[in-house]
Design a protein around this motif. Structure first.
Motif, PDB file in Angstrom:
ATOM      1  N   LYS A  26       4.307 -88.637 -45.986  1.00 23.69           N
ATOM      2  CA  LYS A  26       5.304 -89.506 -46.037  1.00 23.69           C
ATOM      3  C   LYS A  26       6.117 -89.782 -47.292  1.00 23.69           C
ATOM      4  CE  LYS A  26       5.688 -94.614 -45.224  1.00 23.69           C
ATOM      5  NZ  LYS A  26       4.775 -95.957 -44.955  1.00 23.69           N
ATOM      6  N   THR A  83       8.535 -86.875 -46.987  1.00 26.20           N
ATOM      7  CA  THR A  83       9.421 -86.747 -45.975  1.00 26.20           C
ATOM      8  C   THR A  83      10.378 -88.028 -45.870  1.00 26.20           C
ATOM      9  OG1 THR A  83       8.119 -87.439 -44.303  1.00 26.20           O
ATOM     10  CG2 THR A  83       8.342 -85.026 -44.489  1.00 26.20           C
ATOM     11  N   GLU A  84       9.774 -89.313 -46.425  1.00 24.86           N
ATOM     12  CA  GLU A  84      10.374 -90.341 -46.069  1.00 24.86           C
ATOM     13  C   GLU A  84      10.920 -91.078 -47.439  1.00 24.86           C
ATOM     14  OE1 GLU A  84       8.315 -93.107 -43.687  1.00 24.86           O
ATOM     15  OE2 GLU A  84       7.579 -91.606 -42.240  1.00 24.86           O
ATOM     16  N   ASP A  85       9.918 -91.191 -48.329  1.00 25.36           N
ATOM     17  CA  ASP A  85      10.361 -91.772 -49.585  1.00 25.36           C
ATOM     18  C   ASP A  85      11.368 -90.786 -50.600  1.00 25.36           C
ATOM     19  OD1 ASP A  85       9.418 -93.925 -51.819  1.00 25.36           O
ATOM     20  OD2 ASP A  85       9.499 -91.999 -52.769  1.00 25.36           O
ATOM     21  N   GLY A  86      11.176 -89.487 -50.348  1.00 22.68           N
ATOM     22  CA  GLY A  86      11.903 -88.385 -51.182  1.00 22.68           C
ATOM     23  C   GLY A  86      11.899 -88.534 -52.607  1.00 22.68           C
TER      24      GLY A  86
END
Length: 386
Positions: free
Chosen positions: A18, A21-24
Motif C-alpha cells: 500500500k 502503490t498508493e501512498d507513493g
C-alpha cells in the motif's frame, strides 16, 4: 528449527504494498507519524515523546548524543572525558552508541542472578567525570528499574535505558517506556515487534525529544513536522550534529501491523514457550534461569540459560550435532579490544560468559520443539551427572 526469526506475513506485505502503490512516498512521512502515534497509545504516553529511527543502535546513539548536548555545562567543567557506565553484558551497540556520542564507555559488572546492572559496582565506578548510566533490560528483564532511576537521581546522573529486549514488558505494572529519562527500543527483525529494521526513543523532556527528532534528520531544525506534513525544509538551519537515522514509511507500515499482533499473538506465544522451558528444565541439575521480579511482566525476546559447572560447551555441542541452534548473548564488551581487551576484571560477567547458552525462542516455535530441546539438554546433563 531456528534460534530466532522474523514473524511476518501477508498483512505486513499488504501494508508495504500500500505504501508503494498508493501512498507513493517511501521516506519518512505520514505512515511513520501513524506508527509513532500507535506506539504512544500502546505505552500510554504523548505522541511527542516517541521518536522513531531506523535501528535500535540509532536510538541509543541519539539518546546518548542528547545527553551530551544537554549536559554541556557539566561536561565543560570536567577534568577528563565524560563517562557513561554500561553493563558489560550487552550487545556492542550499547557501547558504540555512547562512544560515538563523545563519551568514554565504562564497563560495569552485573548481578549473577539476573544479568542486569550491579548498582553496587556502579557506585564504585562513579567519579567526577561520570555523567550517565545505561541500564540494560537484559533478556527482557526490567530488574529493579525503580531503584536504578532513584540511584541515578541521588547521584545526579542521566539515564539512557537500553530496552531493546523489553518492548511490551512491564515493571511493577508500568509498561516499559511509560517512565524514565530516555528509553530506547529496537524493532529489528527478531525483536518482540519488528519493522524489518527500526527502533525508537521515548523522551520525557520536550527539549530532549526535539534534539532527538532533529538529529535523526541530519540535524535540520523542525524537519520532522515538515516531513509528517508531506513537505520539506527548503531553508534549513542546523545547530547540532545530525544523522540520517529516520524511519521510512515502508518500515513503519510493517511496525503498525506488528503492533496490532503483539498482544493477541506474540506476547502469549513468547510467554507460553518460556513457561514451558521453565517447566521442563527447572528441576534439572546444572541448569539455572535468571531471576525475575514476580511483580514484573516479562515478554521474553531471548532465552539465555545458565549451564553450570563448565558444561555449557558440552550441551552446545550436543544440540548443534542434532541440528538445534544455540547462541551466546553476549561476549562481554570489556573483553573487546576497543573497550579494554580484558584489562579490568568483572567477575560476574566473566562467569556468566562461560555459562550462558541461548536456546530457540520465537512465536513460530512449536511446543514439540521446546520439548525436544529440553529432552536433549536433560539427556546430556543426566548422563554426565549420573
Amino acid at each position: 528449527m531456528r534460534l530466532s526469526r522474523s514473524v511476518v506475513g501477508e498483512d505486513e506485505a499488504n501494508a508495504v504494498s500500500k505504501v508503494i502503490t498508493e501512498d507513493g512516498y517511501l521516506g519518512m512521512g505520514t505512515v511513520a507519524r501513524e506508527f509513532e502515534n500507535a506506539i504512544a497509545r500502546y505505552i500510554g504516553i504523548e505522541p511527542w515523546q516517541v521518536i522513531s529511527v531506523n535501528s535500535g543502535t540509532a536510538a541509543l546513539h541519539l539518546a546518548c548524543q542528547t545527553v551530551y548536548i544537554q549536559e554541556q555545562e557539566k561536561i565543560r567543567n570536567l577534568d577528563g572525558n565524560p563517562e557513561f557506565i554500561i553493563p558489560s553484558l550487552t550487545f556492542v551497540a550499547s557501547f558504540q552508541a555512547a562512544r560515538a556520542a563523545g563519551f568514554k564507555a565504562v564497563p560495569c559488572d552485573v548481578l549473577l542472578e539476573t544479568g542486569t546492572m550491579d548498582l553496587d559496582d556502579v557506585q564504585r565506578r562513579i567519579n567526577k567525570n561520570t555523567v550517565a548510566i545505561m541500564p540494560v533490560d537484559y533478556a527482557s528483564n526490567p530488574w529493579k528499574l525503580d531503584e536504578t532511576y532513584a540511584f541515578a537521581s541521588k547521584n545526579g546522573l542521566r539515564v539512557v535505558e537500553d530496552a531493546a529486549h523489553a518492548f511490551g514488558c512491564k515493571h511493577h505494572r508500568k509498561k516499559i517506556g511509560s517512565f524514565g529519562d530516555l528509553v530506547c527500543f529496537s524493532f529489528d527483525g527478531i525483536k518482540n515487534i519488528t519493522c524489518g529494521e527500526g527502533g525508537c526513543i521515548i523522551a520525557f523532556q520536550k527539549d530532549a525529544a526535539t534534539l532527538c527528532a532533529d538529529a535523526r534528520l541530519l540535524g535540520v531544525k523542525g524537519d520532522t513536522a515538515k516531513r509528517f506534513a508531506g513537505a520539506r525544509s527548503w531553508d534549513p538551519d542546523v545547530v547540532h550534529q545530525g544523522w540520517r537515522y529516520h524511519l521510512s514509511n515502508i518500515m513503519a507500515a510493517i511496525g503498525i501491523v506488528q503492533l496490532k499482533r503483539l498482544e493477541t499473538e506474540f506476547i502469549p506465544a513468547r510467554r507460553r514457550l518460556y513457561e514451558l522451558y521453565r517447566q521442563k528444565l527447572s528441576d534439572i541439575e546444572n541448569v539455572a534461569f535468571f531471576v525475575t521480579d514476580p511483580d514484573d511482566f516479562i515478554v521474553p525476546h531471548i532465552l539465555p540459560l545458565r549451564i553450570l559447572e563448565e558444561k555449557r560447551q558440552l550441551v552446545a555441542n550436543d544440540l548443534q550435532a542434532r541440528g538445534i541452534p544455540t547462541g551466546m548473548h553476549y561476549k562481554p564488551n570489556h573483553l573487546l579490544s576497543l573497550f579494554g581487551g580484558g584489562a579490568n576484571r568483572l567477575p560476574n560477567v566473566e562467569k556468566l560468559y562461560g555459562e550462558l547458552l541461548t536456546v530457540p525462542l520465537h512465536p513460530c516455535l512449536a511446543d514439540e520443539d521446546v520439548i525436544l530441546v529440553c529432552d536433549e539438554i536433560k539427556k546430556v546433563l543426566g548422563a554426565r551427572n549420573a
